[in-house]
Design an enzyme around this catalytic site. Structure first.
Site, mmCIF file in Angstrom:
data_model
loop_
_atom_site.group_PDB
_atom_site.id
_atom_site.type_symbol
_atom_site.label_atom_id
_atom_site.label_comp_id
_atom_site.label_asym_id
_atom_site.label_seq_id
_atom_site.Cartn_x
_atom_site.Cartn_y
_atom_site.Cartn_z
ATOM 1 N N ALA A 169 0.992 -2.976 1.717
ATOM 2 C CA ALA A 169 1.303 -2.043 1.129
ATOM 3 C C ALA A 169 2.447 -1.456 1.720
ATOM 4 O O ALA A 169 2.829 -1.730 2.618
ATOM 5 C CB ALA A 169 -0.196 -1.148 0.888
ATOM 6 N N GLY A 182 -2.387 -5.753 2.266
ATOM 7 C CA GLY A 182 -2.321 -5.900 0.990
ATOM 8 C C GLY A 182 -1.880 -7.307 0.578
ATOM 9 O O GLY A 182 -2.056 -7.747 -0.377
ATOM 10 N N GLU A 184 -4.350 -9.702 1.184
ATOM 11 C CA GLU A 184 -5.327 -9.357 -0.161
ATOM 12 C C GLU A 184 -4.941 -9.951 -1.403
ATOM 13 O O GLU A 184 -5.842 -10.599 -2.111
ATOM 14 C CB GLU A 184 -5.736 -7.853 -0.272
ATOM 15 C CG GLU A 184 -6.728 -7.278 1.052
ATOM 16 C CD GLU A 184 -6.513 -5.883 1.042
ATOM 17 O OE1 GLU A 184 -5.418 -5.101 1.126
ATOM 18 O OE2 GLU A 184 -7.885 -5.513 1.033
ATOM 19 N N GLU A 195 -4.681 -3.003 8.940
ATOM 20 C CA GLU A 195 -4.871 -1.644 8.343
ATOM 21 C C GLU A 195 -5.595 -0.667 9.447
ATOM 22 O O GLU A 195 -5.326 0.560 9.344
ATOM 23 C CB GLU A 195 -5.661 -1.397 7.036
ATOM 24 C CG GLU A 195 -5.037 -2.105 5.915
ATOM 25 C CD GLU A 195 -5.154 -3.564 5.519
ATOM 26 O OE1 GLU A 195 -5.393 -4.200 6.608
ATOM 27 O OE2 GLU A 195 -5.238 -4.019 4.494
HETATM 28 N N1 CAA Z 1 5.619 -0.769 4.413
HETATM 29 C C1 CAA Z 1 7.105 -0.060 4.355
HETATM 30 N N2 CAA Z 1 7.778 -0.500 5.199
HETATM 31 C C2 CAA Z 1 7.471 -1.405 6.198
HETATM 32 C C3 CAA Z 1 6.161 -2.071 6.126
HETATM 33 C C4 CAA Z 1 5.105 -1.668 5.245
HETATM 34 N N3 CAA Z 1 3.959 -2.199 5.140
HETATM 35 N N4 CAA Z 1 6.081 -2.943 7.126
HETATM 36 C C5 CAA Z 1 7.288 -2.972 7.636
HETATM 37 N N5 CAA Z 1 8.036 -2.131 7.163
HETATM 38 C C6 CAA Z 1 9.415 -1.757 7.485
HETATM 39 C C7 CAA Z 1 9.561 -0.973 8.933
HETATM 40 O O1 CAA Z 1 9.497 0.381 8.638
HETATM 41 C C8 CAA Z 1 10.900 -1.205 9.208
HETATM 42 O O2 CAA Z 1 11.870 -0.372 8.660
HETATM 43 P P1 CAA Z 1 13.286 -0.133 9.522
HETATM 44 O O3 CAA Z 1 14.075 -1.237 9.555
HETATM 45 O O4 CAA Z 1 13.862 1.035 8.334
HETATM 46 O O5 CAA Z 1 12.722 0.510 10.625
HETATM 47 C C9 CAA Z 1 11.268 -2.687 8.576
HETATM 48 O O6 CAA Z 1 10.251 -2.812 7.548
HETATM 49 C C10 CAA Z 1 10.911 -3.935 9.461
HETATM 50 O O7 CAA Z 1 9.612 -3.957 10.186
HETATM 51 P P2 CAA Z 1 9.425 -3.963 12.109
HETATM 52 O O8 CAA Z 1 10.797 -3.470 12.571
HETATM 53 O O9 CAA Z 1 8.164 -3.665 12.183
HETATM 54 O O10 CAA Z 1 10.103 -5.621 11.829
HETATM 55 P P3 CAA Z 1 9.246 -6.848 12.693
HETATM 56 O O11 CAA Z 1 9.790 -8.023 12.170
HETATM 57 O O12 CAA Z 1 9.123 -6.528 14.062
HETATM 58 O O13 CAA Z 1 7.560 -6.778 12.091
HETATM 59 C C11 CAA Z 1 5.835 -6.870 10.520
HETATM 60 C C12 CAA Z 1 7.425 -7.116 10.580
HETATM 61 C C13 CAA Z 1 4.862 -7.811 11.372
HETATM 62 C C14 CAA Z 1 5.718 -7.055 8.967
HETATM 63 C C15 CAA Z 1 5.625 -5.156 11.045
HETATM 64 O O14 CAA Z 1 6.558 -4.446 10.403
HETATM 65 C C16 CAA Z 1 4.377 -4.647 10.548
HETATM 66 O O15 CAA Z 1 3.380 -5.116 11.460
HETATM 67 N N6 CAA Z 1 4.047 -4.018 9.324
HETATM 68 C C17 CAA Z 1 3.030 -3.330 8.898
HETATM 69 C C18 CAA Z 1 2.182 -4.271 8.374
HETATM 70 C C19 CAA Z 1 0.742 -3.681 7.959
HETATM 71 O O16 CAA Z 1 0.192 -2.883 8.554
HETATM 72 N N7 CAA Z 1 0.316 -3.966 6.558
HETATM 73 C C20 CAA Z 1 -0.833 -3.192 6.029
HETATM 74 C C21 CAA Z 1 -0.097 -2.038 4.940
HETATM 75 S S1 CAA Z 1 -1.661 -1.159 4.560
HETATM 76 C C22 CAA Z 1 -2.224 -1.837 3.152
HETATM 77 O O17 CAA Z 1 -1.524 -3.130 2.813
HETATM 78 C C23 CAA Z 1 -3.505 -1.170 2.662
HETATM 79 C C24 CAA Z 1 -3.956 -1.916 1.589
HETATM 80 O O18 CAA Z 1 -5.239 -2.288 1.645
HETATM 81 C C25 CAA Z 1 -3.593 -2.252 0.457
#
Ligand code: CAA
Length: 696
Positions: free
Chosen positions: A66, A105, A108, A128
Site C-alpha cells: 500500500a 498489499g 495480497e 506490515e
Molecule cells: N509506500 C510509499 N512509499 C514507499 C513504499 C510504500 N509502500 N515503499 C517504499 N516507498 C518509497 C520510500 O519512501 C523511498 O522514497 P524516497 O526515495 O523518497 O526516500 C522509495 O520508495 C524507495 O524505497 P527504499 O529507499 O526503501 O528502497 P529499497 O530499494 O531499499 O527498498 C522496498 C525497497 C523493499 C520496497 C522498501 O521500500 C520497503 O520495504 N517498503 C515498504 C514495504 C511495505 O512495508 N509494504 C507494506 C505496506 S502496508 C500494506 O501494504 C498494508 C496493506 O495491507 C494493504
C-alpha cells in the site's frame, strides 16, 4: 498498447491480456495504481481475444505494498478489496508475474491471482508488522491457507522477505522464470494454463491447511509464549495472531471481516503512526540538504583500522562482511593477536548459529591483513582510528597519519566524545577528516553517527554516507558537540535517573518504569551489565559518587554478582537491601530528603529533558532534522519504535505540555531543566518539530 491511465497500460500479446504497471519508485498501491489495475482488468475480461491475464510491473519491483504515505488520509479511487474482487472473480485465469519485491498489499494482490510466477531474485512478504499493522487486504486469511497457520504466523509477525525459491517450495509461487525473462515466461505460463484448461484456483477456497489446525488452540498458546519477549509492547503481533485464529476457526468471509476490524483499530492507533513515521524517518536520514544527490564520492577500495580492541575489531568486521579488504594496525603484537582472534571467534560464533558458512569465514579472514606499522596505511583509501579516548593521543596519531596517508585518503575518528575539529586541526587536511561513531558491538549495532567537522568536505561526507549504506548501517549525519546526538541526549536521562534514586525512587523502580515504557533495559540494569568500574580507580576512589561507593563495596556489576542489584547464578537481577541502605546513606550525607516518587514523575523526569536536549541540538544545527534524532535513538539506544523516537514522542504528547513540565521542573529543581529556546519558540508560534526545514 492501450494506455489505461498514466501508470497503467494494457496490451494483448498472443491471446494474453497483459496489464503493466509503472509507478516509480516501487509501484505502491496509490489510487492511480488501484484504478489502473481495476480498469485494465475489466478491459482484459471484456477483451474477447484475451484468454488469460498477466499482471506485471515495470521498474525495480512488483507492487511493494500500500502507499504508506496515504494511510490516515481520506480514501480516494477504487478500493483495494474491489480491485481484488475483480481479479479473483475474473472468468479468465490471472497470473501475477513478480520481480523485485511483492510486499504487503502487493503480495495480497498477487494472492488473489489464480497463479503466481517469479524470478529467482524476487522476494515475497507481508511486512506490515514493521509499520505497526497487520496485512489488511486478506493476507491474514489467504496466507495460512497456502503455507499453513504456523508458517503464516511466523512470516507475518516477523515481516520476513521470503526468497522466491522458498516461496516456490511452500506453494506461494507456482513457477520460477529465468532472470530477465519474466514477461515472456509469464505469458507462456498463462497460455499453458489456458491450453491445459487448468482451474481458476482461488486461495479463499482452499481450506485443508486451516481445517487441519482447527480445535488446536495450543498452537497459538505456544506461539504466543515462545515469542512473548520479542512481541513485548507491540500491539500488531497479537492482532495478527488473532487474525490467524479467525482464519482457522471461521469461514473465509467472517475471517476477512475480523481482519478488517482489527486492521482498522491498528491503523488508527498511535503505534502504527509512530512506526510509519519511523519508516520515512529512516529513509530521510540519508538525504543531506546542500549535498547534491550525486555529490562526487571518493573511491574506497581499501580500509585501514588503527586499534584492534573490541571496537576496532568490530569495525573491521563491517568492511570484511561487505567484501572490502582491511588492514589492521596495533602497537603491540599481543593486542593485535587478541584482536585477530576476536574477529575470527565472532565469525565462528555466527557460523555456529548457521548464519554464515565456514567458507565465508575464510573468505572474510582472507581480506584481513595486519601489522604493527602505521606506514602500512600509506595506500589505503580510508583510515578509521579506534584508539584510546584521549585528545593528545588522537592528535598525535592524526598528525602522523597526515604524513603517511595518500592525499585522497579519508581520515576518520571513532571518537564518541572528543572534539573532532580539534583532532582535525592536527592535520594539514581537515577537509578529509570525519567522525565515524560506531556503537558497540560495532559488528552488530545498526547505528552509525557520521560526524561532520567544521571543515569536512562534501565529497568526504557523501562518501561516508555511501559507505555506511554499503556496510548495512543506518547512518545519521551529526555535528560536533559533546556526545554528538545520541550520547548527549543519553546524558540527560542518566543525570535524572541518578538524581531520582537519591530522592527516593529505587534503581529497580526507575528501571521498571523505563522498561515498561519499552526500553530493553533500565539504566541501572544496563550499568550493571557494562560494569560499574569502567574508569574507576581503587586508589583514587573517594565515595564521591554512588558508583564509587558501590565499587568500594566490591559491587562492580554483574561480573562480581552484585552491583545496583544482587544477581543469582542465573544472573537474575534482585533488588538489594544493601544498595537501598547505601543509597539512603549517600543521599542523607548530601542533604537530599527522601520522598515518594511516582512512576509518572520518573518517566517525565527521564524523558522530557531528552526531548528538550533534542530541541537544543536542533537549535544548534547539530542534527539536520528532528526525525534524525529519532533514528539515532531507535537504532542505537533501544528507544521503542512504537513510540517513534524522543522527538516524535514529544510531538505526540504535545510540545506545550513538554514546555510546561520543563518550566515546572526548572522552578523546582534548577537550571538543568531550562527549556530550549527552540522549544519555547515553537510553542509560542503553534508549530512543532516536524514543521522545521532541515538545517543545512
Ligand atoms: N509506500 C510509499 N512509499 C514507499 C513504499 C510504500 N509502500 N515503499 C517504499 N516507498 C518509497 C520510500 O519512501 C523511498 O522514497 P524516497 O526515495 O523518497 O526516500 C522509495 O520508495 C524507495 O524505497 P527504499 O529507499 O526503501 O528502497 P529499497 O530499494 O531499499 O527498498 C522496498 C525497497 C523493499 C520496497 C522498501 O521500500 C520497503 O520495504 N517498503 C515498504 C514495504 C511495505 O512495508 N509494504 C507494506 C505496506 S502496508 C500494506 O501494504 C498494508 C496493506 O495491507 C494493504
Amino acid at each position: 498498447m492501450l494506455t489505461i491511465n498514466p501508470v497503467t497500460s494494457y496490451s494483448n500479446i498472443d491471446g494474453v491480456g497483459v496489464i503493466t504497471l509503472n509507478s516509480p519508485p516501487v509501484n505502491a498501491l496509490s489510487a492511480a495504481v488501484r484504478d489502473g489495475i481495476h480498469a485494465a482488468a475489466l478491459a482484459a475480461i471484456a477483451d474477447p481475444a484475451a484468454h488469460a491475464i498477466v499482471l506485471l510491473c515495470e521498474g525495480r519491483t512488483f507492487i511493494a505494498g500500500a502507499d504508506i504515505a496515504a494511510f490516515g488520509k481520506p480514501p480516494t479511487g477504487v478500493s483495494l478489496p474491489e480491485v481484488q474482487r475483480v481479479l479473483e472473480d475474473s472468468p479468465k485465469p490471472v497470473v501475477a508475474a513478480i520481480h523485485g519485491t511483492a510486499l504487503g498489499g502487493g503480495l495480497e494482490v498477487a494472492l488473489v491471482c489464480h497463479y503466481r510466477i517469479a524470478v529467482p531474485s524476487a522476494r515475497l512478504g507481508l511486512p506490515e508488522v514493521h509499520l505497526g499493522l497487520l496485512p489488511g487486504a486478506g493476507g491474514t486469511q489467504r496466507l495460512p491457507r497456502i503455507v499453513g497457520p504456523e508458517a503464516a504466523l511466523q512470516m507475518m509477525t516477523s515481516g520476513v522477505h521470503m526468497p522466491a525459491a522458498e516461496a516456490l517450495h511452500n506453494g506461494l509461487l507456482d513457477a520460477l522464470a529465468p532472470e530477465g525473462q519474466l514477461r515472456a515466461t509469464a505469458i507462456a505460463f498463462a497460455q499453458q494454463v489456458v491450453a491445459e484448461k487448468r482451474p481458476l484456483r482461488k486461495i479463499r477456497e482452499q481450506n485443508d491447511k486451516v481445517q487441519a489446525a482447527r480445535g488446536q488452540p495450543e498452537l497459538f498458546t505456544r506461539f504466543r509464549q515462545s515469542h512473548a519477549k520479542q512481541f513485548r509492547g507491540f500491539d500488531a503481533p497479537e492482532k495478527i495472531i488473532q487474525c490467524v485464529e479467525a482464519a482457522v476457526n471461521l469461514p473465509f468471509d467472517e475471517g476477512l471481516q475480523r481482519e478488517r476490524q482489527l486492521f482498522t483499530g491498528l491503523v488508527q492507533g498511535q503505534q502504527s503512526a509512530a512506526q510509519r513515521n519511523h519508516f520515512f524517518a529512516s529513509r530521510q536520514a540519508w538525504n543531506i540538504p546542500g549535498l547534491a544527490q550525486d555529490a562526487a564520492t571518493l573511491p574506497v577500495q581499501t580500509v585501514g583500522i588503527i586499534g584492534a580492541g573490541t571496537m576496532g575489531a568490530g569495525i573491521a568486521m563491517n568492511f570484511l562482511n561487505a567484501g572490502l579488504p582491511v588492514h589492521l594496525v596495533e602497537t603491540g603484537q599481543e593486542a593485535l593477536d587478541r584482536g585477530l582472534r576476536t574477529i575470527r571467534s565472532n565469525y565462528e560464533n555466527t557460523a555456529r548459529k548457521g548464519r554464515i558458512t565456514p567458507q565465508a569465514i575464510e573468505q572474510r579472514m582472507a581480506l584481513l591483513s595486519s601489522s604493527l606499522d602505521l606506514q602500512d596505511l600509506a595506500q589505503v583509501d580510508l583510515v578509521i582510528e579506534a584508539v584510546f579516548e584521549n585528545m593528545a593521543v588522537k592528535k598525535e596519531l592524526f598528525a602522523r597519519l597526515d604524513g603517511i596517508c595518500k592525499p585522497a585518503a579519508i581520515l576518520a575518528s571513532n571518537t564518541s566524545a572528543l572534539d573532532l575539529n580539534e583532532i582535525a586541526s592536527a592535520t594539514a587536511r581537515p577537509e578529509s577528516v570525519i567522525g565515524l561513531h560506531f556503537f558497540s558491538p560495532a559488528n552488530v549495532m545498526k547505528l552509525l553517527e557520521v560526524v561532520r567537522g567544521a571543515r569536512t568536505s562534501d565529497a568526504v561526507i557523501a562518501t561516508a554516507m555511501q559507505l555506511a549504506r554499503k556496510i548495512g548501517k543506518v547512518a545519521v549525519l551529526v555535528g560536533v558537540c559533546p556526545g554528538f546526538v545520541g550520547n548527549r541526549i543519553l546524558a540527560q536521562r542518566q543525570r535524572e535517573a541518578n538524581q531520582l534514586i537519591l530522592e527516593g525512587a529505587m534503581p529497580w523502580a526507575v528501571d521498571r518504569v523505563l522498561y515498561d515504557f519499552g526500553f530493553p533495559m533500565g539504566p541501572f540494569a544496563m550499568s550493571d551489565l557494562a560494569g560499574l568500574d569502567l574508569g574507576w580507580n581503587k586508589e583514587k576512589s573517594s565515595s564521591s559518587t554512588l558508583r564509587e561507593v558501590l565499587c568500594e563495596m566490591d559491587r562492580r556489576g554483574q561480573k562480581t554478582g552484585a552491583g545496583f542489584y544482587d544477581y543469582d547464578e542465573k544472573r537474575t537481577a534482585i533488588p538489594s537491601p544493601l544498595v537501598e541502605k547505601a543509597i539512603q546513606d549517600f543521599a542523607r550525607q548530601r542533604g537530599v530528603q527522601a520522598r515518594e516518587v511516582s512512576d509518572e514523575e520518573i518517566l517525565e523526569r527521564c524523558i522530557y529533558p531528552m526531548i528538550n536536549e533534542g530541541a537544543k541540538i536542533l537549535e544548534e544545527g547539530m542534527a539536520l532534522r528532528a526525525s534524525d534524532i529519532d533514528v539515532v535513538w531507535v537504532n542505537g539506544y533501544g528507544w521503542p519504535v512504537y513510540h517513534g523516537g524522543p522527538m516524535f514522542y514529544g510531538e505526540r504528547i504535545g510540545l506545550p505540555k513538554v514546555l510546561a513540565k520543563m518550566q515546572e521542573f526548572e522552578a523546582r529543581w534548577g537550571p538543568q531543566f531550562k527549556p530550549a529556546k527552540l522549544l519555547q519558540e515553537l510553542v509560542a508560534s503553534g508549530r512543532t518539530f516536524s514543521d522545521l526545514q532541515p538545517a543545512g
